[in-house]
Write an enzyme that holds these catalytic residues in place. Structure first.
Site, PDB file in Angstrom:
ATOM      1  N   GLU A 144       0.819  -1.212   0.000  1.00 45.67           N
ATOM      2  CA  GLU A 144       0.000   0.000   0.000  1.00 45.67           C
ATOM      3  C   GLU A 144       0.856   1.266   0.000  1.00 45.67           C
ATOM      4  OE1 GLU A 144      -3.066   0.149  -0.517  1.00 45.67           O
ATOM      5  OE2 GLU A 144      -3.898  -1.808  -0.013  1.00 45.67           O
ATOM      6  N   ASP A 291      -4.094  -9.721  -8.889  1.00 46.07           N
ATOM      7  CA  ASP A 291      -4.460  -8.763  -9.920  1.00 46.07           C
ATOM      8  C   ASP A 291      -3.336  -7.839 -10.372  1.00 46.07           C
ATOM      9  OD1 ASP A 291      -4.542  -7.720  -7.357  1.00 46.07           O
ATOM     10  OD2 ASP A 291      -6.289  -6.460  -7.697  1.00 46.07           O
ATOM     11  N   GLU A 386     -17.952  -6.971  -3.040  1.00 42.61           N
ATOM     12  CA  GLU A 386     -16.583  -7.479  -3.023  1.00 42.61           C
ATOM     13  C   GLU A 386     -16.496  -8.904  -3.572  1.00 42.61           C
ATOM     14  OE1 GLU A 386     -13.396  -5.412  -1.127  1.00 42.61           O
ATOM     15  OE2 GLU A 386     -14.569  -4.991  -2.924  1.00 42.61           O
ATOM     16  N   THR A 493      -1.213   0.611 -10.976  1.00 38.21           N
ATOM     17  CA  THR A 493      -2.438   0.013 -10.453  1.00 38.21           C
ATOM     18  C   THR A 493      -3.223   0.997  -9.599  1.00 38.21           C
ATOM     19  OG1 THR A 493      -3.327  -1.981  -9.375  1.00 38.21           O
ATOM     20  CG2 THR A 493      -1.441  -0.899  -8.310  1.00 38.21           C
TER      21      THR A 493
END
Length: 696
Positions: A144, A291, A386, A493
């Protein structure tokens, strides 16, 4: 007629149409009538509609951004229901990005640049420099912090260095230093037996003690595939703008650590123990935990022309499409070692990015098929849960945290097809966000459960809502956006801008040129190349130039090897004083890439040293020349064994009225670092001696 779009990996898109000739008149008439019906059924959207929708997206951004700046800054995120700033609240990994400060500002600032609000952008840059420090005793998510903070700072740097008004470009230097400081604090995470980084890092003390003292098989050593592999774009760009290639090398080694552990089906698990190298979970998918790894592979191959990661992506893509996609074009979770059987039947919202990635890969027809399922899910619940069961279309986990993935794919598929239905669907999403998530007094709130009729909201507005969701909506309705027209970038991303670096091909300033001349220790010969940069043998009619560089210090005897020379630039002439040899003091370009104007008081009469990348050699030399420099040395940022010549794009030079009249040389990264060490040890400006020789 049928429309067919060709899309390459540099976002250049072009369409061609082909007619279909039929012999039977009746059949032809029926087909024409069918085409007319289809054309009439397509929605007609005017430029005024798109302009109105774009301005609605702009208003949405400012509604959220202003609420954050008023009620939450310098805390990290806005809590829209309580209209306050978010702090760490003991929620485990949910809070592992909170506590540093100014997160939403750093993460979303480049959206202001997209909207051409340079005044607010500059204000935001100054607030970041005044309020943000990474010298904190805080354990955070490596993933993050990389995508939000480091990516945000690098995107801000790119905007300042390449696009912002000239009077604010000097701010790029402290932003770059802030990014470099953060990057260095993240590096200890990579000190593992596998080279794959730990999941978390303490910004002041490195890898937390609870990880270092845990057993090899402990969950403390586990990290997801995306967490390990989504570092290459940001770390590679940081290397390019600082000259420190440890960032790129470690990030690429981490990606290779994952790839080397793929199954015989070329699939990867979802969780790896970075201590033992064993998979803790063998789930394989394109969604959560995977992903952004695949996204980073493709985009890194575009931005940095990396054939290794391009091979990883191409191989992965083929096998993911074979084993993970079902017959209804939905993407399930399978076992990496036995993909014939579905392990989990759900689909998760993060996988909605995949159709957009398929567009970038050139597989736009499959992208339209993949995208339909996610559009159907949104149409059913007016949001993406989700996780859901695609067969029963029932909600498994109904939370919607304002995620951007579906809008991202809509934007890219629309860019490829120009089908107005995608525009209308994006408008529908924007309307649903306004109706279900807007807090009139304070930003936008996530939904606790998309299937609940009374829209129970969560007291959170993650930074990616302004950074990604609104940015993609704005770009969706602003097809003539200045950044889209300018091109030359990929989006991370987290929707941050990373420039595409010049490739070793025509017009981009760096061309392979194997020559017959044999290099000596300090001198290498180079032939003038054609503008098309076609490799060719040295011919007698071509001007051959040699260059020598000597460091003038009694304490250092090394002479950097010249590995490239910018010559034969039309009217370029080498002054006799250079042929005889001249001693020059050095000015180090700042920013290091040397792509922006260099002040005359700093460069006049000096030799400017810049790092390769971010712009062409021609632009670096011209910028130095405009500042009064008499020569340029460019430090290479890539290892290489062949001889190269630095070239010029004559058409671009004519269009921009660039005329280069000073010589320049390319030297290796190692030799560039050697000159830096000399500078530091001498504690005074270093002198270099240049010599040029010309012969035919």
């Amino acid at each position: 007629q049928n429309g067919e779009c060709n899309i390459n990996s540099s976002y250049r898109m072009g369409c061609r149409s082909r007619g279909v000739a039929l012999r039977l008149g009746t059949i032809l008439a029926l087909i024409l009538l069918s085409f007319i019906h289809n054309a009439q059924s397509k929605p007609y959207i005017t430029d005024a509609d798109k302009l109105s929708w774009r301005e609605n997206a702009r208003k949405m951004f400012y509604h959220g951004f202003d609420a954050y700046m008023t009620h939450a800054f310098p805390r990290d995120e806005l809590k829209p229901l309580s209209c306050s700033g978010r702090v760490r609240e003991g929620r485990g990994h949910v809070d592992n990005i909170i506590g540093i400060g100014a997160l939403t500002l750093v993460d979303s600032l480049d959206t202001l640049a997209v909207m051409s609000d340079w005044n607010r952008f500059e204000d935001g840059v100054r607030l970041i420099l005044e309020n943000l420090s990474f010298d904190v005793d805080l354990t955070v998510s490596l993933f993050e912090v990389n995508i939000r903070y480091l990516g945000g700072l690098l995107s801000i740097y790119h905007m300042l260095n390449d696009h912002a008004p000239l009077d604010m470009r000097h701010l790029s230097i402290p932003i770059r230093e802030l990014a470099l400081d953060l990057g260095r604090r993240l590096l200890p995470a990579f000190d593992t037996p596998t080279g794959a980084p730990t999941n978390v890092i303490n910004l002041r003390y490195g890898v937390p003690i609870e990880i270092l003292t845990s057993s090899p098989g402990s969950h403390h050593w586990e990290s997801c595939t995306a967490c390990i592999g989504t570092l290459l774009l940001e770390f590679s760009y940081l290397s390019r703008i600082t000259g420190d290639y440890s960032f790129q090398h470690k990030a690429k080694a981490a990606a290779q650590a994952l790839w080397s552990r793929r199954s015989t089906y070329d699939l990867l698990g979802s969780v790896l123990n970075v201590k033992t190298g064993q998979w803790a979970s063998t789930d394989a998918s394109v969604g959560a935990s995977h992903d952004s790894f695949y996204e980073t592979l493709l985009k890194s191959s575009i931005a940095f022309e990396d054939s290794d990661v391009e091979h990883m992506f191409n191989t992965s893509y083929s096998d993911l499409e074979r084993w993970v996609r079902d017959k209804q074009h939905r993407y399930r979770v399978v076992d990496m070692h036995a993909p014939q059987q579905v392990r989990h039947s759900f689909v998760d919202s993060l996988s909605a990015f995949w159709p957009g990635l398929q567009v970038l890969h050139g597989d736009w027809r499959q992208a339209t098929l993949s995208l339909k399922h996610y559009m159907d899910v949104w149409a059913l619940w007016r949001a993406l849960p989700e996780r859901w069961n695609p067969d029963s279309m029932s909600v498994i986990f109904g939370h919607y945290p304002l995620r951007p993935e579906l809008v991202e794919s809509l934007w890219l598929v629309y860019s490829a097809t120009r089908d107005p239905e995608y525009l209308l669907f994006a408008k529908r999403i924007m309307d649903d966000l306004e109706a279900r998530c807007k807090i009139p007094e304070c930003g936008y709130a996530a939904l606790q459960n998309v299937a609940a009729g009374h829209d129970p909201r969560d007291d959170s507005m993650d930074s990616f809502f302004l950074t990604e969701t609104i940015k993609y909506l704005f770009l969706m309705f602003d097809s003539e956006n200045w950044l889209v027209r300018h091109g030359g970038w990929v989006l991370t991303t987290e929707a941050h801008f990373i420039p595409i670096f010049p490739r070793m091909s025509a017009g981009l300033g760096f061309c392979p040129a194997p020559l017959t001349a044999q290099p000596t220790f300090a001198t290498k010969s180079f032939a003038a190349m054609s503008p098309a940069c076609e490799a060719q043998q040295v011919q007698p009619q071509h001007l051959v130039l040699t260059g020598e560089v000597s460091v003038l210090s009694p304490d250092f005897s090394r002479s950097p090897q010249v590995i490239g020379l910018l010559g034969a630039l039309g009217d370029l002439t080498i002054d006799a004083v250079h042929r005889a040899g001249v001693e020059l003091s050095v000015h180090w370009a700042d920013p290091a890439n040397g792509c922006i104007f260099i002040p005359a008081d700093a460069a006049r009469g000096k030799l400017v040293i810049a790092v390769r990348g971010s712009c062409t050699f021609m632009e670096k030399v011209f910028a130095a020349q405009q500042g009064g420099a008499v020569a340029v040395i460019v430090i290479n940022n890539q290892p290489m064994g062949d001889l190269f010549t630095m070239s010029i794009d004559r058409q671009v030079a004519e269009q921009r009225q660039i005329k280069v009249s000073i010589p320049s040389l390319l030297i290796s990264y190692a030799d560039g670092e050697f000159i830096r060490r000399v500078q530091r040890n001498l504690n005074r400006p270093v002198l270099l001696q240049l010599q040029f020789h010309a012969a035919t």
